[in-house]
Design an enzyme around this catalytic site. Structure first.
Site, PDB file in Angstrom:
ATOM      1  CB  ALA A  37      -0.914   0.001   1.214  1.00 27.69           C
ATOM      2  CD  GLU A 119      26.455 -18.422 -13.398  1.00 23.00           C
ATOM      3  OE1 GLU A 119      25.736 -17.671 -14.035  1.00 23.00           O
ATOM      4  OE2 GLU A 119      27.608 -18.138 -13.053  1.00 23.00           O
ATOM      5  CE  LYS A 121      22.395 -24.381 -20.730  1.00 26.70           C
ATOM      6  NZ  LYS A 121      21.080 -24.281 -21.322  1.00 26.70           N
ATOM      7  CG  ASP A 123      14.666 -24.652 -19.575  1.00 26.37           C
ATOM      8  OD1 ASP A 123      15.198 -24.200 -20.617  1.00 26.37           O
ATOM      9  OD2 ASP A 123      14.002 -25.701 -19.551  1.00 26.37           O
ATOM     10  CE1 TYR A 231      24.242 -15.632 -19.950  1.00 24.40           C
ATOM     11  CE2 TYR A 231      22.140 -16.368 -19.037  1.00 24.40           C
ATOM     12  CZ  TYR A 231      22.950 -16.063 -20.129  1.00 24.40           C
ATOM     13  OH  TYR A 231      22.457 -16.201 -21.393  1.00 24.40           O
ATOM     14  CE  LYS A 320      20.889 -29.081 -21.305  1.00 20.25           C
ATOM     15  NZ  LYS A 320      20.879 -28.813 -22.743  1.00 20.25           N
ATOM     16  CB  CYS A 414     -17.570 -49.394 -15.993  1.00 18.55           C
ATOM     17  SG  CYS A 414     -16.249 -49.726 -14.836  1.00 18.55           S
ATOM     18  CB  CYS A 417     -18.383 -53.191 -13.015  1.00 14.33           C
ATOM     19  SG  CYS A 417     -19.103 -51.567 -13.270  1.00 14.33           S
ATOM     20  CB  CYS A 432     -17.831 -46.482 -13.367  1.00 11.42           C
ATOM     21  SG  CYS A 432     -18.700 -47.975 -12.902  1.00 11.42           S
ATOM     22  CB  CYS A 438     -17.796 -50.678 -10.122  1.00 11.99           C
ATOM     23  SG  CYS A 438     -16.268 -50.446 -11.041  1.00 11.99           S
TER      24      CYS A 438
HETATM   25  S1  IVH Z   1      26.570 -18.402 -19.856  1.00 14.91           S
HETATM   26  C1  IVH Z   1      29.440 -17.583 -23.095  1.00 14.91           C
HETATM   27  N1  IVH Z   1      25.124 -18.894 -17.729  1.00 14.91           N
HETATM   28  O1  IVH Z   1      22.202 -21.306 -21.735  1.00 14.91           O
HETATM   29  C2  IVH Z   1      28.491 -17.927 -22.017  1.00 14.91           C
HETATM   30  N2  IVH Z   1      24.163 -19.294 -19.838  1.00 14.91           N
HETATM   31  O2  IVH Z   1      23.564 -22.831 -24.136  1.00 14.91           O
HETATM   32  C3  IVH Z   1      27.111 -17.952 -22.455  1.00 14.91           C
HETATM   33  N3  IVH Z   1      21.844 -20.071 -19.753  1.00 14.91           N
HETATM   34  O3  IVH Z   1      21.949 -19.125 -24.402  1.00 14.91           O
HETATM   35  C4  IVH Z   1      26.080 -18.283 -21.527  1.00 14.91           C
HETATM   36  N4  IVH Z   1      21.653 -20.038 -17.580  1.00 14.91           N
HETATM   37  O4  IVH Z   1      20.442 -18.675 -22.459  1.00 14.91           O
HETATM   38  C5  IVH Z   1      25.177 -18.911 -19.067  1.00 14.91           C
HETATM   39  N5  IVH Z   1      23.939 -19.251 -15.760  1.00 14.91           N
HETATM   40  C6  IVH Z   1      24.003 -19.259 -17.096  1.00 14.91           C
HETATM   41  C7  IVH Z   1      22.901 -19.647 -17.866  1.00 14.91           C
HETATM   42  C8  IVH Z   1      23.039 -19.662 -19.253  1.00 14.91           C
HETATM   43  C9  IVH Z   1      21.048 -20.282 -18.710  1.00 14.91           C
HETATM   44  C10 IVH Z   1      21.471 -20.282 -21.167  1.00 14.91           C
HETATM   45  C11 IVH Z   1      21.710 -19.082 -22.026  1.00 14.91           C
HETATM   46  C12 IVH Z   1      22.499 -19.545 -23.207  1.00 14.91           C
HETATM   47  C13 IVH Z   1      22.419 -21.029 -23.089  1.00 14.91           C
HETATM   48  C14 IVH Z   1      23.732 -21.631 -23.520  1.00 14.91           C
END
Ligand code: IVH
Length: 680
Positions: A37, A119, A121, A123, A231, A320, A414, A417, A432, A438
């Site tokens: 608020a 860190e 990755k 998505d 990143y 991955k 069903c 049954c 059912c 049943c």
């Molecule tokens: S570094 C040269 N850090 O992953 C370094 N990428 O396949 C480039 N992504 O297109 C990326 N989390 O969209 C980096 N912590 C992270 C990431 C990250 C997600 C994605 C990013 C990039 C793809 C690379």
């Protein structure tokens, strides 16, 4: 040109920086400093000042996040420094190879550990943000790495992206790179809303982020729950940054950008693998989707030395996680009958490795879902298994549909049954109608029948019911009454004495009341109270059995849905057979005497209700009084016999007192109901 008193300018500037700081605490640090608020109040204040002095509006004002007209299309931009992608590692040995290559290129011995920044990755979608003089000038997609699309208007709507950097000492030009993503919670609520409004939901948070950024109208993007995590950096002009990756990110955080809280620098590849394991265990608890871990050589000088190959740096790798989405073939759809009779389509799939396990079944929820996906037998489908969630079909690859793909049809009978399968308007599940007969529903039906509020058979718990059904001693409900001592005593964890007690309890339950028996039948939507109302109205099982939907609806409490379920139940021959079987087994109850008008205890009395009632609604009180024969009137007169007055009673109470009419309170009314409830 108008001149402004410095106070207005100062006031505006102070509001902007206060709002920016609140915004940063809320969206970047997840640590709100003021209630919403207060934020709204300051925001309105700034907005109204800006309306009075439009020439003082600047593009980085917090009021200017959503603005401008929808675009005709996105324009192309060229990345001054290409946006690279990452090489992947899928297992430990890929990671060891990566670490070895790094050592070789850097001329280091293997026992000299390299420091890696770790860190998640994320998505989502890669984005580049260009800040000039600390002001956000341009936002762009990665595109093919060298040219992307200008999505400035859209990125400006994302609250965790600062329109101007905090603090100072930033380079003249600073390109921040990072990922825009939709957190799991936002994704879920967005999809729930979309489904409710009959719109198409997004198949996963990544598509949701992409789809939201692709909007030409920034007002739409503004409504999507997007976040951005930085990143790395791209172009940097006239200024300097720290000498390691993790320190650079911490510097970006100082400037107001969000960075991933899991970021950490570790020594050596073994520690990277440990980080990977730990985070993969917590993956499902993270508030956003990740598809792996990114490891980057932390030292910027070492990064420079390592350089690039084709489109990926030699100093970074993405380890991955096993894919959570895979493609496979829908080989068949079978229908399963659940405990409540819900008939659920289940996809039988060509086995596929997804989310770390082999999946050969997926839920299709209900026929609405089958229709929404437009999925057919033989289709290529995308399966998703995220965490411990049941595998789902997220979409169909229509281009790969074979000519003989078969439409999925709800069976009319069903599969367990053979009773009719019903699909009720407005309900997602098909059911059912077999009810008690049943097999799939039998165990639940028996558990319900013997429960405390129904036949109240002591000593017959859920486990025992399952055992008795599984070993064939109870096939139908009425088999309960022909259980034999030696067989029961021979069951797991039963003895002579407990078998004896159980059989006695069953014996005792033969004599019951009609409302208990009716409730015990487990007719959908018929709870204890409805069972009582039905009995009170019709008086006998025969009358209830024969009643049509219209007659049923005349019963207080009974609407069209309940009436329909009752009717359907008594129309099914197998239900009638079970009912007769139970009666033949000796289940009986005292004849219900419907009170004739002059037998009704409150016949001829007029009641008035006033004030607040706490344990029941006015409507309920009225209905109960009427069932006892009373007339319930809205106003007090000489004809009133009794006034029920709750707290807050006013003129009616005064009037009743003046006329010398009986006044009772809610507890006294409840006592009346209790006294007469014995009639049933
Ligand atoms: S570094 C040269 N850090 O992953 C370094 N990428 O396949 C480039 N992504 O297109 C990326 N989390 O969209 C980096 N912590 C992270 C990431 C990250 C997600 C994605 C990013 C990039 C793809 C690379």
């Amino acid at each position: 040109m108008k001149t402004h008193s410095p106070t207005v300018e100062q006031q505006i500037e102070s509001l902007r920086s206060t709002l920016q700081s609140h915004n940063h605490r809320y969206y970047v640090l997840d640590d709100p400093s003021v209630p919403d608020a207060e934020y709204d109040r300051l925001f309105q204040q700034l907005k109204s000042l800006e309306q009075q002095f439009p020439e003082l509006v600047v593009p980085d004002s917090p009021t200017q996040r959503v603005g401008g007209m929808a675009l005709e299309g996105f324009s192309q931009i060229t990345h001054e420094m290409p946006m690279l992608s990452l090489d992947n590692a899928f297992n430990e040995s890929d990671m060891q190879d990566f670490d070895r290559r790094v050592h070789e290129r850097l001329g280091l011995d293997l026992d000299q550990p390299v420091v890696y920044g770790c860190e998640p990755k994320l998505d989502g979608i890669a984005v580049s943000l260009l800040y000039r003089n600390g002001i956000l000038e341009r936002g762009a997609t990665r595109g093919d790495g060298s040219t992307g699309e200008d999505i400035t208007l859209n990125v400006r709507t994302i609250p965790s992206i600062p329109l101007r950097l905090l603090g100072g000492d930033w380079p003249l030009v600073l390109e921040v790179r990072g990922e825009i993503y939709m957190p799991k919670q936002g994704f879920q609520s967005f999809n729930e809303r979309a489904l409710k409004q009959g719109e198409k939901p997004f198949v996963n948070p990544r598509n949701a982020a992409a789809g939201s950024l692709r909007q030409l109208d920034p007002k739409i993007t503004a409504r999507r729950p997007l976040e951005m995590c930085a990143y790395s950096v791209g172009l940097v002009e006239q200024g300097s940054l720290p000498e390691s990756h993790t320190e650079i990110l911490l510097q970006l955080q100082q400037w107001g950008l969000k960075i991933n809280p899991e970021m950490k620098a570790v020594e050596g590849v073994a520690a990277c693998l440990e980080y990977y394991l730990q985070l993969s265990e917590r993956r499902n608890q993270l508030p956003y989707e990740i598809d792996g871990i990114v490891f980057k050589v932390n030292d910027i000088l070492q990064q420079r030395k390592l350089g690039f190959v084709s489109r990926a740096p030699r100093w970074a790798i993405a380890h991955k996680f096993p894919a959570q989405e895979e493609m496979t073939i829908l080989e068949d759809v079978e229908f399963q009958v659940g405990r409540t009779g819900a008939v659920t389509p289940v996809a039988r799939l060509k086995p596929v490795f997804v989310g770390g396990v082999t999946v050969s079944n997926a839920t299709l929820h209900n026929m609405d879902e089958v229709e929404r996906l437009d999925v057919r037998i033989g289709d290529s489908v995308i399966i998703r298994r995220a965490g411990d969630v049941i595998p789902q079909i997220v979409s169909v690859i229509l281009e790969q549909r074979p000519v003989d793909a078969k439409i999925v049809e709800l069976p009319s009978d069903c599969p367990v049954c053979g009773a009719l399968v019903e699909r009720i308007e407005g309900e997602a599940a098909a059911r059912c109608s077999g009810g008690l007969s049943c097999g799939a529903q039998r165990k639940e039906a028996i558990k319900h029948y013997v429960s405390r509020k129904a036949m109240d058979i002591d000593g017959l718990g859920d486990k025992l019911v399952e055992l008795l059904v599984d070993n064939g001693q109870i096939k139908q409900l009425y088999d309960l009454y022909s259980l034999e001592h030696p067989k029961v005593a021979g069951l797991e964890r039963m003895g002579d004495k407990s078998a004896e007690n159980l059989l006695q309890a069953i014996e005792k339950s033969r004599f019951t009341t009609l409302p208990r028996f009716l409730y015990g039948l487990g007719i959908r939507e018929v709870g204890e109270t409805t069972a009582k109302s039905l009995v009170r109205y019709f008086g006998s099982l025969e009358a209830i059995r024969e009643a049509d939907e219209e007659q049923l609806q005349a019963v207080p409490d009974v609407g069209p849905i309940v009436a329909h379920h009752v009717r359907v139940f008594f129309q099914q021959p197998h239900n009638l057979e079970i009912l007769d079987g139970l009666i033949a087994a000796g289940v009986h109850w005292p004849v219900v005497e419907l009170p004739t008008v002059d037998q009704q205890p409150l016949n001829g009395k007029t009641y008035v209700l006033t004030g607040t009632l706490e344990t029941l609604t006015r409507g309920e009180a009225k209905e109960k009084l009427e069932q006892l024969g009373a007339k319930v009137s809205g106003s007090v007169s000489k004809k009133t016999d009794c006034l029920v007055a709750g707290p807050g009673a006013g003129s009616k109470l005064t009037k009743a007192q003046g006329l010398g009419i009986d006044v009772i309170d809610e507890p006294q009314l409840l006592k009346i109901f209790e006294d007469y409830a014995e009639a049933f």
